[in-house]
Write a protein that holds these residues in place. Sequence first.
Motif, PDB file in Angstrom:
ATOM      1  N   LEU A  48     -20.636  39.536  -1.653  1.00  0.00           N
ATOM      2  CA  LEU A  48     -19.560  40.420  -1.210  1.00  0.00           C
ATOM      3  C   LEU A  48     -18.359  39.646  -0.691  1.00  0.00           C
ATOM      4  O   LEU A  48     -17.330  40.232  -0.365  1.00  0.00           O
ATOM      5  N   GLN A  49     -18.472  38.321  -0.615  1.00  0.00           N
ATOM      6  CA  GLN A  49     -17.419  37.486  -0.040  1.00  0.00           C
ATOM      7  C   GLN A  49     -16.413  37.053  -1.110  1.00  0.00           C
ATOM      8  O   GLN A  49     -16.783  36.552  -2.170  1.00  0.00           O
ATOM      9  N   SER A  50     -15.130  37.248  -0.832  1.00  0.00           N
ATOM     10  CA  SER A  50     -14.072  36.800  -1.731  1.00  0.00           C
ATOM     11  C   SER A  50     -13.840  35.305  -1.521  1.00  0.00           C
ATOM     12  O   SER A  50     -13.732  34.837  -0.383  1.00  0.00           O
ATOM     13  N   ILE A  51     -13.777  34.545  -2.620  1.00  0.00           N
ATOM     14  CA  ILE A  51     -13.609  33.095  -2.550  1.00  0.00           C
ATOM     15  C   ILE A  51     -12.175  32.696  -2.875  1.00  0.00           C
ATOM     16  O   ILE A  51     -11.608  31.808  -2.252  1.00  0.00           O
ATOM     17  N   GLY A  52     -11.575  33.326  -3.881  1.00  0.00           N
ATOM     18  CA  GLY A  52     -10.218  32.976  -4.277  1.00  0.00           C
ATOM     19  C   GLY A  52      -9.792  33.688  -5.542  1.00  0.00           C
ATOM     20  O   GLY A  52     -10.393  34.682  -5.941  1.00  0.00           O
TER      21      GLY A  52
END
Length: 124
Positions: free
Chosen positions: A81-85
């Motif tokens: 669920l984490q946005s990286i780039g």
Amino acid sequence: MQFPRSLRTLKLTGLFLFGSMLWACAVSAGVPAFVKESIYSPNAAAVAEVVPTLAADVVILDGGLEQGIRLGMVCRVTRGLQSIGELIIIESRSDHSAGLILELVKDSTIQAGDIARIKTLQNS
């Protein structure tokens, strides 16, 4: 030639059971996996690898034109669920594509297995 009634009944019962077994086998064979897939492209691909170069890191994706990924598109890269780039697609072929990193979340790196999805605009 006339068979006795019990022998005829036995043959009919055997045919019925054989037909039932064939039907059960056909039903249990199931539906092929491709039938359950969507006819629409997923607009996403997994990161295969990140290749460092002198100018910039190139991100290789395990998906391309078949997944709806086209030259110039911007993709959001996530891990769970984490946005990286974000990346911009610089090359797209039928089943592979490549992108350059536009933006990275602080202290994050893009890794194999991350998912790149086409960034879309929503009208309000």
